[in-house]
Design an enzyme around this catalytic site. Structure first.
Site, short mmCIF file in Angstrom:
data_model
loop_
_atom_site.label_atom_id
_atom_site.label_comp_id
_atom_site.label_asym_id
_atom_site.label_seq_id
_atom_site.Cartn_x
_atom_site.Cartn_y
_atom_site.Cartn_z
CG ASN A 1 6.33 59.25 49.94
OD1 ASN A 1 5.23 59.14 49.41
ND2 ASN A 1 6.66 58.60 51.04
N GLY A 2 4.55 61.87 48.47
CA GLY A 2 3.54 62.82 48.95
C GLY A 2 2.74 63.36 47.77
NE ARG B 1 7.43 54.31 52.42
CZ ARG B 1 6.98 54.74 53.59
NH1 ARG B 1 7.17 54.03 54.67
NH2 ARG B 1 6.37 55.90 53.68
CG HIS C 1 -32.56 42.66 58.54
ND1 HIS C 1 -33.89 42.78 58.87
CD2 HIS C 1 -31.95 42.14 59.62
CE1 HIS C 1 -34.07 42.35 60.11
NE2 HIS C 1 -32.92 41.95 60.58
CE LYS D 1 -4.91 41.19 56.57
NZ LYS D 1 -5.08 42.29 57.46
CD GLU E 1 -5.31 43.44 53.23
OE1 GLU E 1 -4.95 44.58 52.92
OE2 GLU E 1 -5.36 43.03 54.40
CD1 TRP F 1 0.50 51.96 45.69
CD2 TRP F 1 -0.35 54.02 45.88
NE1 TRP F 1 -0.86 51.85 45.82
CE2 TRP F 1 -1.41 53.10 45.94
CE3 TRP F 1 -0.64 55.37 45.97
CZ2 TRP F 1 -2.73 53.48 46.10
CZ3 TRP F 1 -1.96 55.77 46.12
CH2 TRP F 1 -3.00 54.82 46.19
CB CYS G 1 6.37 56.87 47.09
SG CYS G 1 5.09 57.19 45.89
CD GLU H 1 -7.77 42.60 59.97
OE1 GLU H 1 -8.38 43.62 59.63
OE2 GLU H 1 -6.58 42.40 59.69
CE LYS I 1 2.77 47.17 56.80
NZ LYS I 1 1.74 46.18 57.13
C1 F6R Z 1 -4.81 45.87 55.85
C2 F6R Z 1 -3.95 46.97 56.23
C3 F6R Z 1 -4.51 48.35 56.17
C4 F6R Z 1 -3.98 49.20 57.33
C5 F6R Z 1 -4.44 50.65 57.15
C6 F6R Z 1 -3.96 51.53 58.28
O1 F6R Z 1 -4.15 44.65 55.96
O2 F6R Z 1 -2.81 46.80 56.58
O3 F6R Z 1 -5.90 48.34 56.15
O4 F6R Z 1 -4.44 48.67 58.53
O5 F6R Z 1 -3.96 51.16 55.94
O6 F6R Z 1 -2.58 51.60 58.33
P1 F6R Z 1 -1.83 52.08 59.62
O7 F6R Z 1 -2.10 51.10 60.70
O8 F6R Z 1 -0.39 52.14 59.24
O9 F6R Z 1 -2.40 53.43 59.97
#
Ligand code: F6R
Length: 608
Positions: free
Chosen positions: A101-102, A27, A504, A485, A488, A75, A2, A481, A603
């Protein structure tokens, strides 16, 4: 999660709010809304879906006249994305409009309580209780009402509140959810993140928990819950506006991939002086490091994946045991830590709720906390005992790239710092590693230059149903990772496996055409990876291998090979991840997806 923005000044508020929200859409982007103080009282307009829908509905803001207002991009947590559940929420009389927000954890109890007092609820949100609580407590003094509201609610909040009785000022507060105050000339702002107001001011206050701010166009007053005035230091943001703009690129994600050489150089260079790692402001003495019994790395998502690399790096270099755990588990697993445990938190935003709570739990249990953070002034940066900033600059794309890469370099530097301070590394080896760190930006720039090859491979497999990423040790950590990527942003099912573990059970899923990305850069495990590639090929898989330049024998086994420049195992993850980022990017782009704002994501995850 949010985004909030608020404005008071001489300009029209609604276009300003829309512009600010457009910078905060990363956000949350389920719905958006604005509330503006007009001559006819508070006018609220809100709409399910992307901000563009709201903007169209109110003619780019021109349909509402007024110079003070608040806006929100959502969100969804409580209640589906819908026009009704969107913010701002109004109290029954329409006197108060609230953006939040929260999460209000006791909202059901409050909802009952207010319903018995005659309030009518129209949404499913937790936020609506706040609007009604304002109405309930307000006896002509908005500050008094605010204090009563925050004493009543439990949970996390950043709030912006308009009161129809006061056409010249509005009020805001935060607890466990970020909110900044922007200081302009004849205008002032609130926002949940800097990009929303950066084109209007670089001067900001970071609010602490339960600090209440009253904003007028020529005045900003911050008070605590005892109504005592608080004076704060102005923080001057040192990025320019272009850092948070696309700058001609089609997507922020691509721009941020391209920015990695610069971001890594900015993170590394200031910390290398006279051939030594210098971590200014870090208070870890040799004595303290010598007495560390364990390093615990705690983070979420990609930042957690950095932690997995960190485990391999720190254990191999320093022989200190390292545990890595996702933050949402850490608090609830009775972690065995004490004053000799260093708990390392990794977070781009510094506002991830699970990581914040893990940090607090670690402190309660007596451990020292060390944070690797990108966002200056964020909660984790302020509360951790030590902070090592990654200088990635603003990261806007939801899928992290440059923040991940700078976190990796921060972890390498922390490990090297341990060895240097403990005197367990020879000067030659230290020099070799420092040279490797310094060489990374150019090597990554070289990988990015060959992006057309990766784009071609992506074009062959973008309609794959399932992709496996396999590797061993460091490569396994990067496989995690690469897999995240891809899933997502492209919505392709994908899994990361330690290559030796595949047989396994999971190898049962290999069939004709399954795509396997095999990371083969760990020198001593190269031959083992060749065997693992043979195993999956024998079951019909198509293999895209990532290998170090010169290891051409891989061409006999793999269908495609992406080479990365020769380098030490320690810093190799920084190279290997780049083709994986580009691969995911091109796959998502070929599928025509919304790369910067993937479905269901946001984000900064500020709820647990
Ligand atoms: C994936 C991604 C998320 C963040 C995770 C932690 O591309 O961006 O998995 O890495 O939400 O976020 P931060 O680093 O802000 O604590």
């Amino acid at each position: 999660m949010c985004g909030i923005v608020g404005y008071v000044g001489n300009k029209q508020a609604a276009p300003f709010l829309l512009e600010g929200l457009s910078k905060l859409e990363y956000r949350g982007y389920d719905s958006a809304g604005v509330a503006v103080m007009t001559d006819e009282g508070i006018v609220v307009k809100k709409k399910k879906g992307r901000l563009a829908g709201l903007s169209e509905m109110i003619d780019g803001g021109n349909a509402i006249r007024g110079t003070m207002g608040i806006g929100h991009t959502r969100w969804a947590t409580h209640g589906e994305p819908s026009d009704t559940n969107s913010h701002p929420h109004l109290s029954n009389s329409g006197r108060f409009a609230v953006v939040h927000n929260g999460i209000i954890e006791n909202y059901l109890r409050l909802r009952d309580y207010l319903t018995k007092k005659g309030f009518e609820f129209i949404s499913e949100t937790d936020t609506e209780v706040i609007a009604h609580l304002f109405e309930y407590y307000y006896k002509g003094d908005i500050i008094d009402a605010m204090i009563k509201v925050i004493n009543k609610v439990e949970g996390s909040y950043a709030l912006g509140v308009l009161c129809a009785d006061d056409p010249d000022s509005f009020i805001a507060v935060r607890k466990e959810s970020p909110l900044i105050v922007g200081l302009g000339e004849g205008e002032n702002f609130i926002a949940s993140d800097i990009p929303a107001i950066l084109s209007h001011t670089k001067n900001v206050y970071f609010l602490e928990n339960n600090e209440i701010v009253i904003l007028k166009k020529n005045q900003v007053k911050i008070i605590n819950t005892d109504r005592e005035e608080i004076s704060k230091e102005v923080y001057v943001v040192d990025w320019d506006v272009s850092a948070a703009e696309k700058g001609g690129y089609e997507h922020f994600m691509f721009k941020e991939i391209m920015e990695q050489p610069r971001a890594i150089a900015d993170t590394v260079s200031p910390r290398i002086k006279d051939g030594r790692i210098v971590l200014d402001d870090i208070m870890l003495t040799a004595d303290y490091i010598r007495n560390i019994n364990k390093v615990y790395i705690v983070a979420c998502g990609s930042a957690y994946h950095v932690g997995v690399v960190g485990k391999y790096v720190i254990e191999q270099m320093n022989r200190i045991p390292v545990e890595v755990m996702v933050a949402s588990e850490f608090r609830y697993c009775s972690p065995i830590i004490d004053e000799h445990t260093l708990v390392v938190l990794i977070s781009q935003s510094g506002e991830t709720a699970d990581t914040i709570e893990a940090m607090r739990e670690a402190k309660r249990l007596g451990s020292r906390t060390f944070a690797i953070v990108n966002a200056v002034g964020s909660t984790i940066a302020r509360e951790a005992d030590d902070v090592l900033y990654t200088w990635a600059g603003p990261e806007i794309a939801v899928a992290t790239t440059k923040a991940y890469s700078t976190q990796l370099t921060a972890i390498y530097m922390l490990s090297l710092y341990f060895a240097q301070e403990l005197d367990t590394i020879s000067p030659e080896l230290l020099r070799k590693y420092i040279n490797a760190l310094n060489a990374l930006p150019d090597k990554i720039a070289g990988i990015v230059e060959n992006k057309a090859d990766i784009q071609y491979i992506a074009s062959q497999y973008y309609s794959a149903k399932s992709v496996f990423f396999i590797g061993r040790t460091f490569d396994y950590a990067v496989a995690l990772e690469g897999s995240l990527k891809l899933k997502e942003i492209s919505y392709i099912h994908s899994e990361a496996y330690a290559a030796g573990e595949l047989k396994h059970g999971t190898i049962a899923l290999m069939e004709e055409g399954t795509v396997v990305v095999a990371l083969c850069t760990v020198k001593k495990l190269f031959d083992k990876m060749l065997s693992n590639i043979k195993e999956v090929k024998a079951r019909g898989a198509v293999v895209i291998a990532i290998a170090e330049e010169g290891h051409t024998e891989i061409e006999k086994e793999a269908d495609h090979v992406i080479y990365v420049p020769k380098c030490d195992d320690l810093t190799m993850p920084s190279e290997v991840v780049v083709p994986l980022q580009l691969f995911s990017y091109y796959v998502a782009s070929l599928k025509g997806l919304d790369i910067d704002k993937p479905r269901n994501l946001a984000k900064s995850v500020t709820v647990e």
